[in-house]
Design a protein around this motif. Structure first.
Motif, mmCIF file in Angstrom:
data_model
loop_
_atom_site.group_PDB
_atom_site.id
_atom_site.type_symbol
_atom_site.label_atom_id
_atom_site.label_comp_id
_atom_site.label_asym_id
_atom_site.label_seq_id
_atom_site.Cartn_x
_atom_site.Cartn_y
_atom_site.Cartn_z
ATOM 1 N N ALA A 1 22.233 26.770 -22.940
ATOM 2 C CA ALA A 1 22.401 28.112 -22.345
ATOM 3 C C ALA A 1 23.441 28.951 -22.942
ATOM 4 N N VAL B 1 25.355 32.569 -22.018
ATOM 5 C CA VAL B 1 25.556 32.012 -20.815
ATOM 6 C C VAL B 1 27.068 31.259 -20.985
ATOM 7 N N GLN C 1 28.292 28.513 -20.356
ATOM 8 C CA GLN C 1 28.279 27.151 -19.777
ATOM 9 C C GLN C 1 27.694 26.351 -20.729
ATOM 10 N N TRP D 1 33.461 36.604 -17.700
ATOM 11 C CA TRP D 1 32.479 36.531 -16.664
ATOM 12 C C TRP D 1 33.124 36.852 -15.211
ATOM 13 N N TYR E 1 34.337 28.165 -22.337
ATOM 14 C CA TYR E 1 33.055 28.218 -21.397
ATOM 15 C C TYR E 1 33.184 26.854 -20.425
ATOM 16 N N GLN F 1 26.915 31.039 -14.160
ATOM 17 C CA GLN F 1 25.431 31.133 -14.214
ATOM 18 C C GLN F 1 24.816 32.297 -14.712
ATOM 19 N N SER F 2 25.813 33.199 -15.104
ATOM 20 C CA SER F 2 25.574 34.440 -15.719
ATOM 21 C C SER F 2 24.474 35.363 -14.787
ATOM 22 N N PRO G 1 20.344 28.974 -15.440
ATOM 23 C CA PRO G 1 21.031 30.421 -15.915
ATOM 24 C C PRO G 1 20.320 31.671 -16.137
#
Length: 371
Positions: free
Chosen positions: A169, A174, A176, A249, A295, A325-326, A351
Motif C-alpha cells: 500500500a 498509503v 502503512q 494524514w 508510516y 487506511q487513507s 486501504p
C-alpha cells in the motif's frame, strides 16, 4: 467505454468498494455476512450522499449464492447486463487462515474455505472480470501458495486470463506498510488477442498509478525511536516523504475534530507501561507506538496487537486508524458501533488509495483490451 458494474462480496464496511466507486464504477450489489459491518457500510455511504446499490445490501453467507439463492443472483446479473455493461466481482475473503499472525489453518479453516467459495462463485456466475484480494501469506507461505495456484488453475480452466501482484500500500500513497496479493481476472472471450499470452493478461499496468517504488520508500533514512513526550513537538525531518507519514494524514483528515475522534479504548491497566514505550518503537507484539514522521505498520488491531498514538498516552482513535487506511475524512462510522467492531472493520479493510489506484488501472486496461 461500457459501463462497469460491480457485485461486491466480503464487503466489510466498504473500503474496497469506495475506491472503485470513486474511480467511476457502479456498485450494484453488496454482500457482507456481518450485519454490523454492513450497517456501517450503509451508514458511511448515507453520510457521503452516495448512491445505493441497485440490487441491495445482503447480510448473507456467500455459499447461499451457490445453492439456495443462486437463481436470484443470476437474475440480478442478467438484468445488470441488459444495457451492455461489463459486470465485475470484487472481494477479499477473510484471511486469518493464511496469515502468520492469525490462525494459519490454510484452506481447511473456516475462513480459508471462503476463498474457494468466492472462486467457485466467479466460475459459476461468469462475471466479465474480477478482483481477488488476500494477505501476503497466501502468496509467500509454501503450503498456502499451493492452494492459491490451485484456485488460479480452476479460473484458467473456466476461461479466465489473470494477472497478479504482491503489492504494498505504501507504493500508492498509503501511510502503512501493508502487503497484499491482488489477482485480476478477465474473461478470455472478451479480450483482444494481443492482450492474452496463454492464461496470462499481457502487460497489466499494476504500477501505472504508483506514487513511489519500494526502493524509494525503503531507501529513506526514516526516523526510528524518539523519547515519548506527551504532546511533545518533533519537527518533520527534511529527508522523508511527508505524504507517507502518520502525522501528515492526521492533519489531512483533521482527526481531532472528526466525529470518530473520541472512539478509542481506555486501558484499565497498563497505562504506566504504555508511557515507557518510545515514539516509533513498533518492535513489540502488544504495544507498538507509531512515529509521527514515519508510516504505520500494517493496520492490524486484533490478536492483542495494540497501536499507540505517537505523542498521546492512549491507543489510536477510530478517526486516526481510518486516516492510516487513507480514507477520506468524510468517511464516518456509526455512533452506536462498538469499539471492537470499529477497529476490526478498519483493520480488515483494503486501504482506500490502493483500491482506487487498482480500480483506475483496471478501468484503463479494460478500455484498450475488450473486444
Amino acid at each position: 467505454m461500457k459501463r462497469l458494474k460491480i457485485f461486491s462480496f466480503f464487503s466489510g464496511s466498504g473500503f474496497l468498494d469506495l475506491g472503485f466507486e470513486k474511480a467511476g464504477y457502479n456498485i450494484e450489489f453488496v454482500n457482507e455476512f456481518s450485519s454490523t459491518f454492513l450497517n456501517a457500510y450503509v451508514y458511511s455511504r448515507s453520510q457521503m450522499n452516495m448512491k445505493k446499490p441497485m440490487y441491495g445490501y445482503w447480510a448473507t453467507d456467500i455459499n447461499d449464492y451457490l445453492v439456495t439463492r443462486r437463481g436470484e443472483l443470476k437474475k440480478y446479473i442478467l438484468d445488470a447486463k441488459q444495457d451492455g455493461s461489463l459486470i465485475g466481482f470484487i472481494g477479499g475473503p477473510p484471511c486469518p487462515d493464511f496469515s502468520v499472525a492469525g490462525k494459519n489453518r490454510g484452506k481447511h479453516g473456516d475462513n480459508g474455505r471462503l476463498s474457494s467459495s468466492y472462486i467457485n462463485l466467479i466460475i459459476d456466475m461468469k462475471p466479465d472480470f474480477f478482483l481477488f484480494e488476500n494477505v501476503k501469506g497466501l502468496w509467500k507461505t509454501a503450503r498456502h501458495r499451493e492452494f492459491y495456484e490451485e484456485l488460479k488453475r480452476k479460473l484458467h480452466t473456466a476461461g479466465y486470463c489473470t494477472s497478479e501482484r504482491l503489492t504494498n500500500a505504501l507504493e500508492f500513497g498509503v501511510p502503512q506498510d501493508r502487503e497484499r496479493i491482488l489477482l485480476i481476472g478477465i474473461k478470455n472471450s472478451k479480450l483482444l488477442c494481443n492482450k492474452v499470452n496463454g492464461n496470462e493478461l499481457v502487460n497489466f499496468p499494476w504500477t501505472q498509478k504508483r506514487n513511489y517504488t519500494m526502493e524509494q520508500v525503503k531507501g529513506i533514512n526514516w526516523p526510528t525511536n524518539d523519547i515519548f513526550i506527551q504532546d511533545g513537538i518533533l519537527p518533520c525531518p527534511v529527508n522523508v516523504i511527508k505524504e507517507l507519514t502518520v502525522e501528515y494524514w492526521f492533519e489531512k483528515n483533521d482527526v481531532t475534530n472528526h466525529p470518530d475522534s473520541e472512539k478509542h479504548f481506555v486501558p484499565r491497566k497498563g497505562l504506566v507501561k504504555m508511557q515507557t514505550i518510545s515514539e516509533g518503537d513498533v518492535s513489540k507484539k502488544c504495544y507498538k507506538r507509531l512515529h509521527r514522521w514515519r508510516y504505520s505498520p500494517t493496520a492490524a488491531y486484533g490478536n492483542n496487537e495494540v497501536h499507540l498514538h505517537p505523542y498521546k498516552c492512549r491507543r489510536l482513535s477510530a478517526s486516526e486508524a481510518l486516516a492510516i487506511q487513507s480514507l477520506p475524512k468524510e468517511f464516518i462510522l456509526p455512533i452506536d458501533m462498538s469499539l471492537s467492531d470499529m477497529f476490526k472493520t478498519i483493520g480488515n479493510g483494503v486501504p482506500f488509495l490502493l483500491s482506487k489506484a487498482i480500480a483506475d488501472s483496471l478501468q484503463e486496461y479494460l478500455e484498450v483490451s475488450i473486444k
